[in-house]
Design an enzyme around this catalytic site. Structure first.
Site, PDB file in Angstrom:
ATOM      1  N   SER B 166       0.828  -1.197   0.000  1.00 28.49           N
ATOM      2  CA  SER B 166       0.000   0.000   0.000  1.00 28.49           C
ATOM      3  C   SER B 166       0.874   1.264   0.000  1.00 28.49           C
ATOM      4  O   SER B 166       1.742   1.396  -0.867  1.00 28.49           O
ATOM      5  CB  SER B 166      -0.942  -0.043   1.205  1.00 28.49           C
ATOM      6  OG  SER B 166      -1.962   0.892   1.067  1.00 28.49           O
ATOM      7  N   ASP B 332      -8.765  -6.559  -4.567  1.00 29.66           N
ATOM      8  CA  ASP B 332      -8.348  -5.241  -4.065  1.00 29.66           C
ATOM      9  C   ASP B 332      -8.891  -4.158  -5.000  1.00 29.66           C
ATOM     10  O   ASP B 332      -8.470  -4.056  -6.149  1.00 29.66           O
ATOM     11  CB  ASP B 332      -6.818  -5.194  -4.015  1.00 29.66           C
ATOM     12  CG  ASP B 332      -6.270  -3.879  -3.457  1.00 29.66           C
ATOM     13  OD1 ASP B 332      -7.063  -2.939  -3.236  1.00 29.66           O
ATOM     14  OD2 ASP B 332      -5.044  -3.797  -3.242  1.00 29.66           O
ATOM     15  N   HIS B 365      -7.956  -5.272  -0.193  1.00 33.19           N
ATOM     16  CA  HIS B 365      -6.655  -4.612  -0.080  1.00 33.19           C
ATOM     17  C   HIS B 365      -5.836  -5.138   1.093  1.00 33.19           C
ATOM     18  O   HIS B 365      -4.629  -5.337   0.987  1.00 33.19           O
ATOM     19  CB  HIS B 365      -6.901  -3.108   0.075  1.00 33.19           C
ATOM     20  CG  HIS B 365      -5.658  -2.297   0.173  1.00 33.19           C
ATOM     21  ND1 HIS B 365      -4.731  -2.241  -0.854  1.00 33.19           N
ATOM     22  CD2 HIS B 365      -5.169  -1.509   1.162  1.00 33.19           C
ATOM     23  CE1 HIS B 365      -3.732  -1.442  -0.484  1.00 33.19           C
ATOM     24  NE2 HIS B 365      -3.969  -0.996   0.722  1.00 33.19           N
TER      25      HIS B 365
END
Lengths: 206, 405
Positions: B166, B332, B365
């Site tokens: 991320s 995601d 995610h």
């Protein structure tokens, strides 16, 4: 994606490895579990990269320290710059692409040399299958039924040679292998290759 | 102890971490300012970090782990505020994919954070009060610059790898672009080379929630001894939804009711998902500073690596010798596979050395933080392959495993 058995070194892989000069940059498109990449890296000192469609294949490659991206020949070749590799290899995969002509065009763009191995649909066993049984050929080498085969664009050795002419590229070398994996003598005429070659390996140049 | 006393205690502990962290910290004086993209020099400033494992004699086995938006330096050790295990202890530790028996792992709190690296909750030496909004805005590149200065201080020239998911992945990409000669390999998980419009939108919702809380006090809540807990909790709730997937929410909660047989015809948390989100929101405010949330989300919003290279992402990696490993997750929708693929294609265009896999998982995610064996296999294989070619020896106990792998 290949239909060939994976237990021992595939015969076409051995033939391909012989065609590659040592210490080259090589891209193997449709590299499966990375067998050819490993042969090229260890025996030829190649900087070998791969593209493979299945997550399992990619993971098994990366876990062995090989550089492989998940992708396919139809989608992921256009990002590479011209002449990025000394050799681009497409083994037993062309018949499974959506647009084989465009794929070969891309291969010729990004590789100084291109090595393509194909199953020969003109192999005598396949012809007999269709001629006498009236069915699409199902053999040990091509084990899929017509409805579940990934191979959507079969061709014969002759067809492929015609495609190279159409694309204006040079066939530097060609090797046909019979059903026992033996090479058909180089002086044999094309029609013989086309009939008795179960598979063929071509070395092409722009 | 009343709950208010409890809150005051957590507040005090959190404030203490901002200036005097429980972890090691390096303080840079006025002679070593941090040059920020905003055009100002930050000095003095400090960076808090944790290390795991042992740096080898060649100083060649260091891995920098970059944390995500609300992460911290406690990647594989107990968080001093929450008492919970490290946020990536499944990935980092002895025998783990990022094996601390083999590698020397460093993780630093990001610039703008609230766990000991200079951020809006840190004391401004000019005023003796918390910086609040007087802290200049920071970028991903500023974070990376601060990490490079930390690495210098630790006497490490080249990192074996920089790894992150991320926002951590954004830092990894920035590392590769800013210091191509200082990292041998880079692993970027569930990330991308820019923050998308949709992602900026969600961050803006979160920031507006914080700023709409009257206790935010135009950022000066610490001076008034209050905190915008409700606003920050709402921000966290909205963000948390983006970290999961429709499928994972449905699997985990469905339409199940929370400790009741029927809906109550009111606005209590009737549904389990509501109760879960409220809990996520409330526990977040105990460990995170509201202004830090504004600053770090902004840093992500500003990230657009291609923009720094004439709009061509491939130029960011021109001539790079770094080995890349990129992974995305099918479900995601915050950093969808297309974002990872864009990075892969840019690396291909730059003739870079890259591996890429899309992990099939329904967990959205946050999958990169969870138990995803395929992801572990990928990261372990990538690092082991690289370590072999760099001559970084496996731990003695693993010799056998190595010989057979």
């Amino acid at each position: 994606m290949s239909d060939a058995p994976m237990t021992e070194t595939r015969i076409d892989h051995r033939v391909i490895a012989e065609l590659v000069e040592p210490n080259s940059r090589v891209l193997d498109v449709g590299c499966g579990n990375g067998e050819l990449l490993e042969i090229l890296a260890t025996s030829k000192g190649a900087d070998a990269r791969g593209i493979e469609i299945s997550q399992v294949g990619v993971n098994s490659c990366v876990a062995r320290g090989l550089s492989v991206i998940q992708g396919d020949a139809d989608e992921d070749l256009s990002a590479y710059p011209d002449s990025a590799f000394d050799y681009v290899v497409l083994s037993q995969t062309l018949q499974a692409t959506w647009d084989p002509k465009e794929v070969v065009r891309q291969l010729l763009r990004i590789g100084s040399h291109v090595i393509v191995s194909i199953p020969n649909f003109g192999y005598w066993q396949n012809r007999l299958h269709l001629l006498f049984k009236g069915h699409m050929p199902v053999t040990d080498y091509l084990p899929h039924s017509w409805y579940d085969t990934p191979n959507i664009h079969f061709c014969t050795i002759r067809d492929f040679v015609d495609l190279t002419k159409e694309l204006g590229c040079t066939v530097e070398k060609a090797v046909a292998l019979n059903g026992n994996g033996q090479r058909i003598p180089i002086q044999a005429p094309w029609w013989l290759w086309n009939l008795f070659g179960e598979q063929a390996v071509f070395l092409l140049k722009r | 102890m009343t709950s208010q006393d409890g809150d005051a205690l957590t507040d005090a502990a959190r404030l203490r971490e901002a200036d005097e962290p429980s972890s090691p910290v390096i303080r840079f004086g006025k002679d070593k300012p941090l040059r920020l993209d905003a055009g100002v020099d930050l000095a003095p400033w400090q960076i808090a970090y944790q290390t795991y494992g042992t740096l080898n004699e060649d100083r060649s086995n260091a891995i920098l782990v970059c944390h995500a938006l609300t992460g911290d330096q406690y990647v594989a050790s107990t968080n001093p505020l929450t008492g919970k295990p490290g946020w990536w202890s499944m990935m980092v530790g002895p025998g783990r994919p990022i094996d601390t028996d083999r590698f020397f792992v460093i993780c630093a709190n990001v610039l703008g954070g609230c766990m000991g690296t200079t951020g809006p909750a840190s004391t401004n030496p000019e005023t003796g009060k918390p910086y609040a909004l007087d802290m200049p805005l920071v970028t991903i590149r500023d974070m990376v610059r601060s990490q490079a200065m930390l690495i210098d201080e630790l006497g490490i020239d080249t990192l074996f790898a920089v790894v992150g998911g991320s926002m951590g992945g954004m830092q990894v990409l920035q590392w590769a672009a800013s210091y191509p000669d200082r990292l041998f390999s880079a692993a970027v998980l569930c990330s991308g080379a820019r923050h998308s419009s949709q992602n900026i939108a969600f961050h803006e919702v979160g920031r507006q929630a914080v700023m709409a809380d009257p206790d935010w006090c135009h950022g000066k809540y610490l001076e008034y001894d209050v905190r915008p807990a409700k606003g920050l909790a709402v921000a966290r709730m909205a963000a948390h939804v983006t970290y999961m997937s429709d499928q994972s929410l449905h699997r985990k909660f469905g339409r199940s009711l929370q400790d009741r047989e029927h809906v109550t015809f009111g606005f209590d948390a009737d549904f389990q998902i509501e109760s879960y989100l409220r809990h996520q929101g409330m526990s977040f405010v105990d460990r995170f500073d509201a202004n830090s949330y504004l600053y770090v989300t902004r840093a992500m919003d500003y990230f657009d690596l291609a923009a720094d290279y004439g709009g061509v992402l491939a130029h960011a990696f021109k001539g790079s010798k770094t080995r890349f490993c990129i992974a995305s997750v099918t479900s995601d929708w915050l950093f969808p596979t297309s974002e990872s693929r864009a990075v892969v294609h840019a690396l291909n265009a730059a003739a870079g050395n890259v591996s890429f896999v899309e992990i099939d998982s329904p967990r959205g995610h946050d999958a990169f933080l969870l138990n995803e064996p395929e992801l572990f296999t990928m990261v372990r294989g990538f690092l082991t392959g690289g370590a072999r070619s760099r001559g970084i020896l496996p731990p003695a106990l693993a010799d056998d495993w190595e010989a057979h792998s």
